[in-house]
Structure formats: structure tokens, C-alpha cells
Motif scaffolding. Structure first.
Motif, PDB file in Angstrom:
ATOM      1  N   SER A 121      10.300 -13.366  -2.425  1.00  0.00           N
ATOM      2  CA  SER A 121      11.258 -13.409  -1.313  1.00  0.00           C
ATOM      3  C   SER A 121      11.166 -12.155  -0.447  1.00  0.00           C
ATOM      4  CB  SER A 121      12.680 -13.583  -1.844  1.00  0.00           C
ATOM      5  OG  SER A 121      13.071 -12.460  -2.615  1.00  0.00           O
ATOM      6  N   LYS A 122      10.917 -11.003  -1.053  1.00  0.00           N
ATOM      7  CA  LYS A 122      10.722  -9.786  -0.268  1.00  0.00           C
ATOM      8  C   LYS A 122       9.469  -9.889   0.592  1.00  0.00           C
ATOM      9  CE  LYS A 122      13.134  -6.348  -3.090  1.00  0.00           C
ATOM     10  NZ  LYS A 122      12.978  -5.162  -3.998  1.00  0.00           N
ATOM     11  N   ALA A 123       8.413 -10.470   0.019  1.00  0.00           N
ATOM     12  CA  ALA A 123       7.184 -10.633   0.794  1.00  0.00           C
ATOM     13  C   ALA A 123       7.425 -11.536   2.003  1.00  0.00           C
ATOM     14  CB  ALA A 123       6.085 -11.211  -0.097  1.00  0.00           C
ATOM     15  N   TYR A 124       8.129 -12.647   1.782  1.00  0.00           N
ATOM     16  CA  TYR A 124       8.425 -13.554   2.895  1.00  0.00           C
ATOM     17  C   TYR A 124       9.302 -12.885   3.938  1.00  0.00           C
ATOM     18  CZ  TYR A 124      10.707 -17.337   5.433  1.00  0.00           C
ATOM     19  OH  TYR A 124      11.222 -18.139   6.432  1.00  0.00           O
ATOM     20  N   ARG A 125      10.321 -12.159   3.485  1.00  0.00           N
ATOM     21  CA  ARG A 125      11.249 -11.516   4.416  1.00  0.00           C
ATOM     22  C   ARG A 125      10.544 -10.445   5.258  1.00  0.00           C
ATOM     23  NH1 ARG A 125      15.061 -11.291   1.014  1.00  0.00           N
ATOM     24  NH2 ARG A 125      14.716  -9.213   0.184  1.00  0.00           N
ATOM     25  N   ASN A 126       9.654  -9.680   4.636  1.00  0.00           N
ATOM     26  CA  ASN A 126       8.940  -8.636   5.372  1.00  0.00           C
ATOM     27  C   ASN A 126       7.962  -9.221   6.383  1.00  0.00           C
ATOM     28  OD1 ASN A 126      10.279  -6.629   3.948  1.00  0.00           O
ATOM     29  ND2 ASN A 126       8.699  -6.453   2.396  1.00  0.00           N
ATOM     30  N   GLU A 181      -2.819 -10.786  16.363  1.00  0.00           N
ATOM     31  CA  GLU A 181      -1.952 -10.323  15.282  1.00  0.00           C
ATOM     32  C   GLU A 181      -0.906 -11.367  14.924  1.00  0.00           C
ATOM     33  OE1 GLU A 181       0.831  -6.421  14.204  1.00  0.00           O
ATOM     34  OE2 GLU A 181       0.120  -6.745  16.254  1.00  0.00           O
ATOM     35  N   LEU A 182      -0.342 -12.022  15.932  1.00  0.00           N
ATOM     36  CA  LEU A 182       0.681 -13.037  15.679  1.00  0.00           C
ATOM     37  C   LEU A 182       0.105 -14.226  14.937  1.00  0.00           C
ATOM     38  CD1 LEU A 182       3.547 -14.075  16.100  1.00  0.00           C
ATOM     39  CD2 LEU A 182       2.843 -14.958  18.329  1.00  0.00           C
ATOM     40  N   GLY A 183      -1.111 -14.660  15.309  1.00  0.00           N
ATOM     41  CA  GLY A 183      -1.727 -15.793  14.622  1.00  0.00           C
ATOM     42  C   GLY A 183      -1.929 -15.525  13.144  1.00  0.00           C
ATOM     43  N   MET A 184      -2.360 -14.321  12.808  1.00  0.00           N
ATOM     44  CA  MET A 184      -2.565 -13.969  11.400  1.00  0.00           C
ATOM     45  C   MET A 184      -1.236 -13.913  10.655  1.00  0.00           C
ATOM     46  SD  MET A 184      -5.432 -11.000  11.951  1.00  0.00           S
ATOM     47  CE  MET A 184      -5.580 -10.663  10.212  1.00  0.00           C
ATOM     48  N   LEU A 185      -0.208 -13.355  11.310  1.00  0.00           N
ATOM     49  CA  LEU A 185       1.096 -13.242  10.652  1.00  0.00           C
ATOM     50  C   LEU A 185       1.746 -14.605  10.438  1.00  0.00           C
ATOM     51  CD1 LEU A 185       2.587 -10.086  12.392  1.00  0.00           C
ATOM     52  CD2 LEU A 185       1.991 -10.314   9.989  1.00  0.00           C
ATOM     53  N   GLN A 191       2.201 -19.063   4.097  1.00  0.00           N
ATOM     54  CA  GLN A 191       1.779 -18.888   2.712  1.00  0.00           C
ATOM     55  C   GLN A 191       2.872 -18.220   1.880  1.00  0.00           C
ATOM     56  OE1 GLN A 191      -1.833 -16.640   2.348  1.00  0.00           O
ATOM     57  NE2 GLN A 191      -1.691 -16.468   0.115  1.00  0.00           N
ATOM     58  N   ALA A 192       3.513 -17.191   2.445  1.00  0.00           N
ATOM     59  CA  ALA A 192       4.582 -16.502   1.720  1.00  0.00           C
ATOM     60  C   ALA A 192       5.769 -17.423   1.493  1.00  0.00           C
ATOM     61  CB  ALA A 192       5.015 -15.256   2.497  1.00  0.00           C
ATOM     62  N   GLN A 193       6.086 -18.248   2.475  1.00  0.00           N
ATOM     63  CA  GLN A 193       7.188 -19.203   2.328  1.00  0.00           C
ATOM     64  C   GLN A 193       6.883 -20.223   1.239  1.00  0.00           C
ATOM     65  OE1 GLN A 193       7.765 -22.338   5.348  1.00  0.00           O
ATOM     66  NE2 GLN A 193       9.828 -21.551   5.612  1.00  0.00           N
ATOM     67  N   LYS A 194       5.653 -20.697   1.196  1.00  0.00           N
ATOM     68  CA  LYS A 194       5.250 -21.680   0.188  1.00  0.00           C
ATOM     69  C   LYS A 194       5.357 -21.084  -1.214  1.00  0.00           C
ATOM     70  CE  LYS A 194       1.355 -24.649  -1.099  1.00  0.00           C
ATOM     71  NZ  LYS A 194      -0.041 -25.050  -0.747  1.00  0.00           N
TER      72      LYS A 194
END
Length: 350
Positions: A121-126, A181-185, A191-194
Motif C-alpha cells: 500500500s505504501k508503494a501504491y500510495r507513493n 515520465e508520466l507513461g512509465m509512472l 502494477q502497484a495497485q494490482k
């Protein structure tokens, strides 16, 4: 025999100060910030060891490795010291606060079964914060040239070239970098959400809290590792305060002298607002859930009916939305404790 240990932690060294139960300074040592070294030091101290540290980068790690070796482990919020300051003074100051019980704010530690979910969840939030920041930067490039950006098409990778043509040639490299940069993020965010949702589905309470109106999969997944257990809060009002939904009143010069010499309370104007010291992520979760409930307009939902009744009674829409957020927080706490799904019939009876 009690020993109170204050530890001032830094990336390279830790300064520990040890007090007796009567407040006598027994010793002060400088140790390497190394788990084995710190554990060996604690073992050399006899009696019941009470350890206190400040919240910081190392607090989670230290709480995990040192709490099994002490009688009591306390983590407090960072203090503001305007007087003399050094590592030794800070360590003994922490130990003295623990000894006399003058700790103002304790920081809850221990993710329990939600340690893996906390990391995802921290990874997704960041990643979410980073992507929004790049979106704002990209929008500022176009707005600085007087180009309107009303819709979300500006963020579409498929229409990137169309938007770039609207900019002068000297500005296009900057915007192109932001688009890359936006496309990569955005891909990283998916992926982080999944991964976060996959980890959250391993917990039974996740499916139960999903039945609450406005609490979607992302909100519940972020909620679980922050709260950890509903029994941390004895009542809903303390939970509201932790979530930043507690209403506080502020006034000054409340008393004046009456004609007979007694003191009477004046009719002073009191400012009303929400508490400042809170968990910002939880506040975003519950206010977002209230926004979702209001936007969905489910007429049969008692929470939405409560919102309509507040508006009919003359309540300001902003305050009505806050009331709904507080109600959703109360429902979340109650359902988590009972383990039963959200039932509109029970809420209607109440």
C-alpha cells in the motif's frame, strides 16, 4: 527493579541514557546503529527494561528487533526542544519522560498480519503521489503558454503528439520528457495497485469492509495496515480524532468579573474546526468515501438518506459531507469489530 532507557537514534550511532526508578543517571553510552550491538547492550542492563525512542526512519525496525528484549517499548512523536540540545541530553530527556509518565503522544507500532499489505500500500500510495505531481507539472507547461487544459485528454499517451504541436519548438522537449515520465509512472501505478489488491484479498476482513458504502478496494486496502486493529480505539470519537474528523472548539478570555464580584462566563465567539494532529491518509479515505456516496445518489441507502435529511434541515453541504464521513468511519469501526457485513436494515433501525 526498573530501568528506563532513552535512545537517541541516528543513521550511524545511537546514544543511550539509563535511569534508575528514582531518576538517578546510571550510565550513558554511544553505540553503533546495528541490531546485534543494540540487543547485546540491552541484555547487559538488569531488571525490567523500559525503552523509549522517537518516531523516525529507524523506529519500525528498532521496534521489531528490540521489543522482544524489553519489558516495555514506547515510540513517541518528535519533540521540539528550544533549549540546550545534544544526543546525551536528548537520551536522558526521553528516559525521564518515560519514568515520570509525561509522554504526550505515543506512536502505534506493529503491523501484525498486515506487514506485507503495508509495504504494497505504501508503494501504491507513493507512486500515486509521484504520478499526480508529474501531471501537475505537465499541465503547468501548457497553462504557462496560455493553452487551456480543461479535460483529461492532455494526459493521454495516444494524443501526446497532438498536444505537443500546440507548444513552441523550444518548449516541446520539456513536455515530451514529462510525457515519458508520466507513461512509465502510470504503468507502474497499475502494477502497484494490482499487487496491493492481491495482498489485501488474503485477509477476510477485506471482503467485509468492502460492503460499506463508498469503501472501494483501494480505500480498504490502504485502511487495513494503518488501523491494524479496531480495538486500539475505545470509542468512535477517538477514532474520529485519529482520522482528522474530530471537531474542536477554541476560545480565549472566557471569564469576566460580575457586579457582585463573582466570575461569570462571557458570551465570547468560539472558533470551530477539525483537529490538526491526525492521520492524513485516513482523512482522505473517509472524505473520499463520503464524496462517493453523495455522488452515487443511492436513494435506498440510509447513509445517503441521512445526507439528504441534513440538507433539508439547512446544514451547509460541506458540513453535511463531513457528517457523512464521520458516519462511514463509525460504521467501519463497528463492522470491523463485529465481523459482519454492512446491513442497511440495521442502520435504518438505528
Amino acid at each position: 527493579m526498573d530501568r528506563y532507557i532513552g535512545m537517541d537514534v541516528h543513521s550511524a550511532s545511537c546514544t543511550a541514557g539509563v535511569l534508575s526508578a528514582k531518576g538517578r543517571r546510571l550510565k550513558s553510552v554511544v553505540l553503533e546503529t546495528n541490531g546485534n550491538v543494540l540487543v547485546e547492550f540491552l541484555r547487559t542492563i538488569p531488571g525490567n527494561r523500559h525503552l523509549i525512542i522517537e518516531e523516525g526512519t529507524h523506529s519500525n525496525w528498532l521496534n521489531e528487533i528490540l521489543s522482544p528484549h524489553v519489558y516495555e517499548m514506547v515510540v513517541i512523536g518528535v519533540r521540539k526542544n528550544k533549549g540546550q540540545k545534544s544526543d546525551k541530553i536528548d537520551s536522558f530527556g526521553l528516559a525521564e519522560k518515560l519514568r515520570i509518565g509525561s509522554i504526550e503522544t505515543r506512536v502505534f507500532k506493529g503491523n501484525g498480519d498486515f506487514a506485507a499489505l503495508d509495504a504494497t500500500s505504501k508503494a501504491y500510495r507513493n507512486v500515486m503521489v509521484d504520478s499526480v505531481r508529474v501531471m501537475n507539472r505537465l499541465k503547468c507547461v501548457f497553462r504557462s503558454r496560455g493553452i487551456p487544459t480543461g479535460d483529461k485528454e492532455i494526459y493521454s499517451q495516444s494524443k501526446k503528439e497532438q498536444w505537443l504541436k500546440k507548444l513552441p519548438n523550444k518548449i516541446q522537449p520539456l513536455a515530451r520528457t514529462y510525457y515519458t515520465e508520466l507513461g512509465m509512472l502510470l504503468e507502474l501505478r497499475k502494477q502497484a495497485q494490482k499487487e496491493m489488491r492481491k495482498e489485501a484479498r488474503k485477509h477476510k476482513i477485506y471482503r467485509t469492509l468492502r460492503t460499506i458504502p463508498g469503501m472501494g478496494p483501494n480505500r480498504v486496502a490502504e485502511l487495513l495496515p494503518i488501523v491494524v486493529t479496531p480495538y486500539r480505539f475505545p470509542n468512535k470519537r477517538m477514532f474520529w480524532t485519529y482520522c482528522g474528523l474530530g471537531v474542536v472548539m477554541r476560545s480565549s478570555s472566557d471569564w469576566v468579573r460580575a457586579a457582585n464580584g463573582s466570575w461569570i462566563r462571557t458570551n465570547t465567539q468560539q472558533t470551530r474546526g477539525l483537529n490538526y494532529n491526525h492521520n492524513h491518509c485516513l482523512k482522505k479515505i473517509f472524505k473520499g468515501a463520503a464524496t462517493t456516496v453523495i455522488g452515487q445518489k443511492r436513494q435506498k441507502d440510509p447513509v445517503y438518506q441521512h445526507y439528504l435529511s441534513l440538507l433539508d434541515g439547512g446544514t451547509n453541504p460541506t458540513l453535511a459531507k463531513l457528517t457523512i464521513a464521520r458516519q462511514i468511519a463509525s460504521i467501519t469501526l463497528s463492522i470491523w469489530r463485529s465481523g459482519k457485513d454492512y446491513d442497511t436494515r440495521i442502520l435504518k433501525k438505528k
